[in-house]
Design an enzyme around this catalytic site. Structure first.
Site, PDB file in Angstrom:
ATOM      1  N   ASN A   1       0.836  -1.203   0.000  1.00 48.46           N
ATOM      2  CA  ASN A   1       0.000   0.000   0.000  1.00 48.46           C
ATOM      3  C   ASN A   1       0.869   1.252   0.000  1.00 48.46           C
ATOM      4  O   ASN A   1       1.965   1.270   0.547  1.00 48.46           O
ATOM      5  CB  ASN A   1      -0.970  -0.010   1.189  1.00 48.46           C
ATOM      6  CG  ASN A   1      -0.421   0.715   2.401  1.00 48.46           C
ATOM      7  OD1 ASN A   1      -0.487   1.941   2.499  1.00 48.46           O
ATOM      8  ND2 ASN A   1       0.153  -0.052   3.327  1.00 48.46           N
TER       9      ASN A   1
ATOM     10  N   PHE B   1      -2.051   8.096   4.417  1.00 48.67           N
ATOM     11  CA  PHE B   1      -2.887   8.635   5.499  1.00 48.67           C
ATOM     12  C   PHE B   1      -4.173   9.264   4.962  1.00 48.67           C
ATOM     13  O   PHE B   1      -4.586  10.352   5.396  1.00 48.67           O
ATOM     14  CB  PHE B   1      -2.129   9.678   6.323  1.00 48.67           C
ATOM     15  CG  PHE B   1      -1.095   9.120   7.272  1.00 48.67           C
ATOM     16  CD1 PHE B   1      -0.952   7.762   7.475  1.00 48.67           C
ATOM     17  CD2 PHE B   1      -0.254   9.978   7.963  1.00 48.67           C
ATOM     18  CE1 PHE B   1      -0.001   7.268   8.359  1.00 48.67           C
ATOM     19  CE2 PHE B   1       0.709   9.497   8.854  1.00 48.67           C
ATOM     20  CZ  PHE B   1       0.832   8.135   9.040  1.00 48.67           C
TER      21      PHE B   1
ATOM     22  N   SER C   1       5.018   5.175   9.032  1.00 44.90           N
ATOM     23  CA  SER C   1       4.471   4.932   7.703  1.00 44.90           C
ATOM     24  C   SER C   1       5.504   5.338   6.653  1.00 44.90           C
ATOM     25  O   SER C   1       6.078   6.422   6.738  1.00 44.90           O
ATOM     26  CB  SER C   1       3.183   5.736   7.487  1.00 44.90           C
ATOM     27  OG  SER C   1       2.800   5.685   6.123  1.00 44.90           O
TER      28      SER C   1
ATOM     29  N   ASN D   1       4.772   6.061   3.632  1.00 47.23           N
ATOM     30  CA  ASN D   1       4.058   6.704   2.532  1.00 47.23           C
ATOM     31  C   ASN D   1       3.830   8.200   2.711  1.00 47.23           C
ATOM     32  O   ASN D   1       3.170   8.837   1.888  1.00 47.23           O
ATOM     33  CB  ASN D   1       2.712   5.997   2.318  1.00 47.23           C
ATOM     34  CG  ASN D   1       2.910   4.532   1.988  1.00 47.23           C
ATOM     35  OD1 ASN D   1       3.763   4.178   1.181  1.00 47.23           O
ATOM     36  ND2 ASN D   1       2.149   3.669   2.640  1.00 47.23           N
ATOM     37  N   THR D   2       4.352   8.779   3.788  1.00 43.56           N
ATOM     38  CA  THR D   2       4.358  10.226   3.980  1.00 43.56           C
ATOM     39  C   THR D   2       5.809  10.672   3.991  1.00 43.56           C
ATOM     40  O   THR D   2       6.559  10.313   4.905  1.00 43.56           O
ATOM     41  CB  THR D   2       3.666  10.617   5.305  1.00 43.56           C
ATOM     42  OG1 THR D   2       2.304  10.205   5.273  1.00 43.56           O
ATOM     43  CG2 THR D   2       3.735  12.120   5.522  1.00 43.56           C
TER      44      THR D   2
ATOM     45  N   LYS E   1       4.538   3.405  17.355  1.00 43.76           N
ATOM     46  CA  LYS E   1       4.649   2.398  16.292  1.00 43.76           C
ATOM     47  C   LYS E   1       5.869   2.694  15.444  1.00 43.76           C
ATOM     48  O   LYS E   1       6.009   3.793  14.902  1.00 43.76           O
ATOM     49  CB  LYS E   1       3.393   2.402  15.421  1.00 43.76           C
ATOM     50  CG  LYS E   1       3.358   1.267  14.399  1.00 43.76           C
ATOM     51  CD  LYS E   1       1.989   1.115  13.784  1.00 43.76           C
ATOM     52  CE  LYS E   1       1.920  -0.116  12.903  1.00 43.76           C
ATOM     53  NZ  LYS E   1       0.547  -0.360  12.394  1.00 43.76           N
TER      54      LYS E   1
ATOM     55  N   ASN F   1       5.467  -1.552  11.597  1.00 40.24           N
ATOM     56  CA  ASN F   1       4.710  -1.084  10.450  1.00 40.24           C
ATOM     57  C   ASN F   1       5.145  -1.883   9.209  1.00 40.24           C
ATOM     58  O   ASN F   1       5.864  -2.870   9.314  1.00 40.24           O
ATOM     59  CB  ASN F   1       4.962   0.417  10.239  1.00 40.24           C
ATOM     60  CG  ASN F   1       3.752   1.143   9.677  1.00 40.24           C
ATOM     61  OD1 ASN F   1       3.092   0.652   8.765  1.00 40.24           O
ATOM     62  ND2 ASN F   1       3.451   2.313  10.207  1.00 40.24           N
TER      63      ASN F   1
END
Length: 358
Positions: A113, A117, A176, A178-179, A214, A243
């Protein structure tokens, strides 16, 4: 078999024929339309845990990402989970990254993925949590920062203010992939500053809310040691490991080249080794939540042996459905009885040294 489990078996061929994000959206809609479901949580006394001031009926939780906007926490608790974590939630709504951004790797029982967010924002999620306030159950909120925030640390403090009165616990998600730049907050100095801001906001709450951290599975041992040293000071109540990963073990799906975070079976070895290493580095003094690649009772058991007191799953549900919850919990209880252990806590970390060096 539960109503949701029967529905999954019937609808799986249809859902898997759709793109992953569309199928997920339809699943959330179907769950939100179900009547109030009976509580099917397995309450075996061997599986109960009291941690962080919370009483967990069993150790298996639903990881964030499934219910980003707190639309179906009660429906998921009814599937047997001991707790549910919603989010990730940012202060302001945001659309996330362009689609397609969610990919099933069927041959690998994995998911990639790059959602970014995407969520409806704190106000919308807070309204839903207020609406279920008296329903019970442990519901945590995973908080993050908006991509365009000028002060990302302020966004986390804002998350504490929004959800401190509404959540069973909060998870500070700085892992994450993805940021852009978010994982930089895992460095020692940045993490100290961030947790100072988070705890400053926590002190203003009417009760002491558990704060969890996390982290990513891609950290080096010195980086893990830095985080263990920071968290040993009582700044957080537990650490979630881990994660998704940016690394790529051998994969077989046509989507293996997609960018984003990898979860599911291929993440198991890396995340479990990192879990065991953190357990060793922290001396077993901090509760750990094991996430990444849990797909059956045996992999759940290995997380416990590596140092996890609690567990979370998500990706395996894509392939196995809600029957997985009962399978894992019954398997954990059976393993405890076979070893004549009287509580899950007796098994935590029994093989952490061995797994850390694997």
């Amino acid at each position: 078999m539960s109503l949701a489990a029967k529905g999954f078996r019937l609808s799986r061929p249809f859902l898997h024929a759709l793109d992953a994000e569309t199928a997920h959206g339809l699943t959330i809609k179907a769950l939100s339309g179900l009547p109030k479901l009976p509580d099917t949580r397995i309450r075996d006394p061997l599986l109960k845990q009291s941690l962080m001031g919370l009483d967990f009926p069993n150790p298996l939780g639903l990881a964030p990402g499934f219910d980003k906007n707190a639309e179906v926490p009660d429906a998921m608790l009814a599937q047997g989970f001991g707790f549910v974590e919603v989010g990730t939630v940012t202060p302001q709504p945001q659309a996330g990254n362009p689609r397609p951004r969610l990919f099933r790797l069927k041959e690998d029982e994995a998911v990639i993925n790059r959602m970014g967010f995407n969520n409806e924002g704190a106000a919308a999620v807070a309204r839903r949590l207020d609406a279920r306030r008296n329903r019970g159950g442990i519901v945590g909120v995973n908080i993050g920062a908006n991509k365009d925030a000028e002060d990302r640390m302020a966004d986390y403090a804002e998350g504490v203010r929004w959800f401190g009165p509404r959540a069973s616990y909060l998870t500070v998600n700085i892992s994450s992939p993805n940021t852009p730049g978010l994982r930089n907050l895992q460095s020692r100095d940045e993490l100290v500053r961030l947790l100072d801001r988070v705890n400053e906001a926590r002190l203003k709450l009417p009760r002491r809310l558990p704060i969890l951290l996390k982290i990513a599975p891609d950290l080096s041992t010195p980086e893990l040691a830095d985080i263990a040293a920071v968290t040993a000071k009582g700044e957080v109540d537990a650490v979630i490991i881990s994660n998704t990963t940016l690394s790529r073990p051998p994969l077989h799906s046509r989507h293996k080249g997609e960018t984003g975070g990898l979860s599911g079976k291929p993440l198991f070895a890396l995340s479990t080794r990192q879990l065991a290493r953190f357990h060793q580095l922290s001396g077993g003094k901090l509760p750990l939540i094991g996430v990444g690649g849990i797909s059956d009772a045996e992999t759940a058991w290995m997380k416990i042996m590596a140092g996890a007191s609690l567990l979370q799953v998500y990706s395996a549900l894509v392939y196995k459905g809600p029957d997985l919850v009962q399978e894992i919990l019954e398997g954990l209880a059976r393993r405890l009885r076979e070893r004549h252990l009287v509580s899950l806590s007796e098994a935590v970390g029994l093989q952490s040294a061995e797994i850390a060096n694997s």
